[in-house]
Design a protein around this motif. Structure first.
Motif, short mmCIF file in Angstrom:
data_model
loop_
_atom_site.label_atom_id
_atom_site.label_comp_id
_atom_site.label_asym_id
_atom_site.label_seq_id
_atom_site.Cartn_x
_atom_site.Cartn_y
_atom_site.Cartn_z
N TYR A 1 -7.18 -5.72 -11.39
CA TYR A 1 -6.12 -6.22 -10.52
C TYR A 1 -4.83 -6.41 -11.30
CZ TYR A 1 -3.79 -8.93 -6.90
OH TYR A 1 -2.91 -9.37 -5.93
N SER A 2 -4.94 -6.99 -12.48
CA SER A 2 -3.73 -7.29 -13.24
C SER A 2 -3.07 -6.02 -13.76
CB SER A 2 -4.04 -8.25 -14.38
OG SER A 2 -5.06 -7.72 -15.18
N SER A 3 -3.87 -4.96 -13.97
CA SER A 3 -3.27 -3.75 -14.52
C SER A 3 -2.95 -2.71 -13.45
CB SER A 3 -4.21 -3.14 -15.56
OG SER A 3 -5.39 -2.71 -14.92
N CYS A 4 -3.33 -3.00 -12.21
CA CYS A 4 -3.16 -2.00 -11.16
C CYS A 4 -1.80 -2.16 -10.49
CB CYS A 4 -4.27 -2.15 -10.12
SG CYS A 4 -4.07 -1.01 -8.76
N VAL B 1 -4.43 -0.10 -3.45
CA VAL B 1 -5.65 -0.43 -4.18
C VAL B 1 -5.66 -1.93 -4.50
CG1 VAL B 1 -7.01 0.07 -6.25
CG2 VAL B 1 -5.77 1.92 -5.11
N ARG B 2 -4.51 -2.44 -4.89
CA ARG B 2 -4.39 -3.89 -5.15
C ARG B 2 -4.77 -4.70 -3.94
NH1 ARG B 2 -1.18 -6.19 -9.53
NH2 ARG B 2 -0.90 -8.12 -8.39
N GLU B 3 -4.30 -4.24 -2.79
CA GLU B 3 -4.58 -4.93 -1.54
C GLU B 3 -6.08 -5.02 -1.30
OE1 GLU B 3 -3.95 -6.94 1.90
OE2 GLU B 3 -2.58 -6.60 0.22
N CYS B 4 -6.79 -3.92 -1.54
CA CYS B 4 -8.25 -3.91 -1.38
C CYS B 4 -8.89 -4.90 -2.34
CB CYS B 4 -8.81 -2.51 -1.66
SG CYS B 4 -8.26 -1.28 -0.45
N ILE B 5 -8.44 -4.88 -3.58
CA ILE B 5 -9.02 -5.78 -4.58
C ILE B 5 -8.73 -7.23 -4.21
CG2 ILE B 5 -8.93 -6.47 -7.01
CD1 ILE B 5 -8.35 -3.53 -7.68
#
Length: 130
Positions: free
Chosen positions: A111-114, A119-123
């Motif tokens: 999450y922190s590197s994305c 994709v962040r939203e999914c995580i």
């Protein structure tokens, strides 16, 4: 039930099949991938106790698929992409539940590197699911 026993018995083979399907797009409608995500949800629900040891492999495959969907330049319709990301997210949430939060921990770094919003939203959904 019997389904659970069958799944557990064939877990290794099933896993190979699932990983194989997740890796390859099968055209704009993505029927195989969408189907396999549903199958995976069913397997996680039935083979609950056996899942945590499979976590790293499944997690990697799901994240890679999400990434592929996000960067996909083919004419895959938007609703199909959304459905793939949704299905993968559901799988991650189930995996997180059956591993008592291990997925949340494993996703911290991702999450922190994305930087990809989708994709962040999914995580984020996985992280906020209780």
């Amino acid at each position: 039930g019997r389904l659970g026993i069958l799944i557990v018995r064939h877990l290794k083979r099933l896993e190979r099949v699932i990983l194989g399907y997740l890796e390859v797009s099968d055209g704009p409608e993505e029927e195989a991938r969408l189907g396999i995500l549903e199958t995976l949800q069913c397997i996680i629900e039935h083979a609950w106790p056996r899942m945590p040891c499979r976590l790293p492999v499944l997690l990697k495959a799901l994240l890679k698929m999400m990434w592929d969907v996000h960067t996909d330049q083919s004419p895959t319709p938007e609703p199909v992409k959304a459905a793939l990301l949704q299905g993968a997210t559901e799988c991650l949430i189930l995996l997180d539940r059956c591993s008592e939060g291990q997925v949340k921990v494993l996703l911290e770094g991702v999450y922190s590197s994305c930087e990809e919003n989708r994709v962040r939203e999914c995580i984020r959904k996985v992280r906020e699911n209780t």
